[in-house]
Scaffold this active site. Structure first.
Site, PDB file in Angstrom:
ATOM      1  N   LYS A  13     -62.284  52.221  -6.780  1.00 39.79           N
ATOM      2  CA  LYS A  13     -61.294  51.695  -5.832  1.00 39.79           C
ATOM      3  C   LYS A  13     -61.520  52.251  -4.422  1.00 39.79           C
ATOM      4  O   LYS A  13     -61.457  51.521  -3.449  1.00 39.79           O
ATOM      5  CB  LYS A  13     -59.862  52.062  -6.266  1.00 39.79           C
ATOM      6  CG  LYS A  13     -59.448  51.529  -7.614  1.00 39.79           C
ATOM      7  CD  LYS A  13     -57.981  51.842  -7.913  1.00 39.79           C
ATOM      8  CE  LYS A  13     -57.648  53.322  -7.969  1.00 39.79           C
ATOM      9  NZ  LYS A  13     -58.257  54.070  -9.069  1.00 39.79           N
ATOM     10  N   ARG A  88     -48.830  52.957  -9.077  1.00 43.72           N
ATOM     11  CA  ARG A  88     -49.349  53.509 -10.324  1.00 43.72           C
ATOM     12  C   ARG A  88     -48.333  53.440 -11.452  1.00 43.72           C
ATOM     13  O   ARG A  88     -48.634  53.853 -12.570  1.00 43.72           O
ATOM     14  CB  ARG A  88     -49.732  54.960 -10.106  1.00 43.72           C
ATOM     15  CG  ARG A  88     -51.236  55.199  -9.918  1.00 43.72           C
ATOM     16  CD  ARG A  88     -51.400  56.665  -9.682  1.00 43.72           C
ATOM     17  NE  ARG A  88     -52.686  57.207  -9.963  1.00 43.72           N
ATOM     18  CZ  ARG A  88     -53.619  57.429  -9.038  1.00 43.72           C
ATOM     19  NH1 ARG A  88     -53.451  57.044  -7.814  1.00 43.72           N
ATOM     20  NH2 ARG A  88     -54.745  58.029  -9.377  1.00 43.72           N
ATOM     21  N   ARG A 122     -69.512  63.037  -9.063  1.00 41.47           N
ATOM     22  CA  ARG A 122     -69.190  62.689  -7.683  1.00 41.47           C
ATOM     23  C   ARG A 122     -68.754  63.902  -6.847  1.00 41.47           C
ATOM     24  O   ARG A 122     -68.218  64.873  -7.365  1.00 41.47           O
ATOM     25  CB  ARG A 122     -68.122  61.589  -7.617  1.00 41.47           C
ATOM     26  CG  ARG A 122     -66.703  62.038  -7.837  1.00 41.47           C
ATOM     27  CD  ARG A 122     -65.743  60.862  -7.746  1.00 41.47           C
ATOM     28  NE  ARG A 122     -64.387  61.237  -8.052  1.00 41.47           N
ATOM     29  CZ  ARG A 122     -63.374  60.390  -8.157  1.00 41.47           C
ATOM     30  NH1 ARG A 122     -63.569  59.095  -8.000  1.00 41.47           N
ATOM     31  NH2 ARG A 122     -62.152  60.810  -8.436  1.00 41.47           N
ATOM     32  N   ARG A 152     -63.774  67.435  -6.043  1.00 43.52           N
ATOM     33  CA  ARG A 152     -62.311  67.429  -6.036  1.00 43.52           C
ATOM     34  C   ARG A 152     -61.823  68.353  -7.138  1.00 43.52           C
ATOM     35  O   ARG A 152     -62.423  68.423  -8.209  1.00 43.52           O
ATOM     36  CB  ARG A 152     -61.809  66.003  -6.309  1.00 43.52           C
ATOM     37  CG  ARG A 152     -61.524  65.246  -5.049  1.00 43.52           C
ATOM     38  CD  ARG A 152     -61.185  63.822  -5.330  1.00 43.52           C
ATOM     39  NE  ARG A 152     -60.100  63.632  -6.300  1.00 43.52           N
ATOM     40  CZ  ARG A 152     -59.566  62.449  -6.559  1.00 43.52           C
ATOM     41  NH1 ARG A 152     -59.995  61.376  -5.931  1.00 43.52           N
ATOM     42  NH2 ARG A 152     -58.603  62.324  -7.452  1.00 43.52           N
ATOM     43  N   ARG A 163     -55.891  62.432 -16.722  1.00 41.64           N
ATOM     44  CA  ARG A 163     -55.656  61.350 -15.760  1.00 41.64           C
ATOM     45  C   ARG A 163     -55.841  59.993 -16.423  1.00 41.64           C
ATOM     46  O   ARG A 163     -55.141  59.029 -16.119  1.00 41.64           O
ATOM     47  CB  ARG A 163     -56.605  61.499 -14.552  1.00 41.64           C
ATOM     48  CG  ARG A 163     -56.120  62.543 -13.567  1.00 41.64           C
ATOM     49  CD  ARG A 163     -57.230  63.097 -12.727  1.00 41.64           C
ATOM     50  NE  ARG A 163     -57.785  62.163 -11.784  1.00 41.64           N
ATOM     51  CZ  ARG A 163     -58.989  62.311 -11.230  1.00 41.64           C
ATOM     52  NH1 ARG A 163     -59.750  63.343 -11.538  1.00 41.64           N
ATOM     53  NH2 ARG A 163     -59.423  61.425 -10.365  1.00 41.64           N
TER      54      ARG A 163
END
Ligand code: AMP
Length: 208
Positions: A13, A88, A122, A152, A163
């Protein structure tokens, strides 16, 4: 034009949102980025949400909706925006519906194992939030601002599991909500960044 990008964490996204935002000259509203900015700047809000985010849980609807409401009042959002990571929950989607009329919700559909590998490889620029896949990008500084890339804090295998579970339980019903009001378009997101971008752009330009 108001576009909602839906998809599990790591579905792309953020990456596609950034390109679509340039193409349509609309700002992106990423609630995750706004919350991380608050943590970085050690605001009161940042202190409240840090542990929630680290656990992979959702920040309360009241907090995120009020952040979005304030952001939508800024001048650059007058012609629309791209939502990344918001709404969400169905409650957030319904509250958003009371503020603006969204044009389309595009679901970027990707299998869980693909997502997990993507997230684990990532890194993100702490300044501009651009995300890089370390399997493709071999340098450790951001191409745009030269900052040292970081992982992150919630990109660990334990938090990814949580998550994803949160996504399945609380965010998947948002897909059904947008389907029920004829705003949903789903695309297969297991593709290159350019491939996903083209599919999302087509979805946005397709008449419902
Ligand atoms: P993201 O950058 O979109 O992956 O979001 C990172 C984290 O921020 C999430 O795991 C949540 O803890 C929090 N967050 C971001 N957006 C929302 C939202 N719309 N509602 C609740 N929590 C959110």
């Amino acid at each position: 034009m108001y576009i909602v990008l839906l998809g599990a964490p790591g579905s792309g996204k953020g990456t596609v949102g950034e390109k679509i935002s340039k193409q349509l000259t609309l700002p992106t509203i990423s609630t995750g980025d706004i919350l991380r900015e608050n943590i970085k700047n050690q605001t009161k809000l940042g202190q409240v949400v840090a542990s929630i985010m680290e656990k992979g849980e959702l920040v309360s609807d009241d907090i995120v909706v009020s952040l979005v409401k304030n952001r939508l009042e800024e001048a650059d959002c007058q012609n629309g925006c791209i939502f990344d990571g918001f709404p969400r929950t169905v409650n957030q989607a319904k509250l958003l519906n009371k503020i603006i009329n969204i044009d389309k919700a595009v679901l970027i559909d990707v299998e869980k194992d693909v997502i997990t590998n993507r997230i684990l490889s990532r890194k993100t620029c702490p300044k501009c939030s651009k995300t890089y896949s370390m399997t493709i990008y071999k340098q450790d500084t951001c191409l745009l601002c030269g900052e040292k890339l970081v992982k992150r804090q919630d990109d660990t295998i334990e938090t990814i599991e949580k998550r994803y579970e949160t996504y399945e339980q609380q965010t998947k019903p948002v897909i059904e909500f947008y389907k029920s009001i004829n705003k949903l378009i789903a695309i297969n997101g297991d593709d290159t960044p350019d491939g996903v971008y083209n599919k999302v752009l087509n979805a946005i330009n397709t008449e419902n």
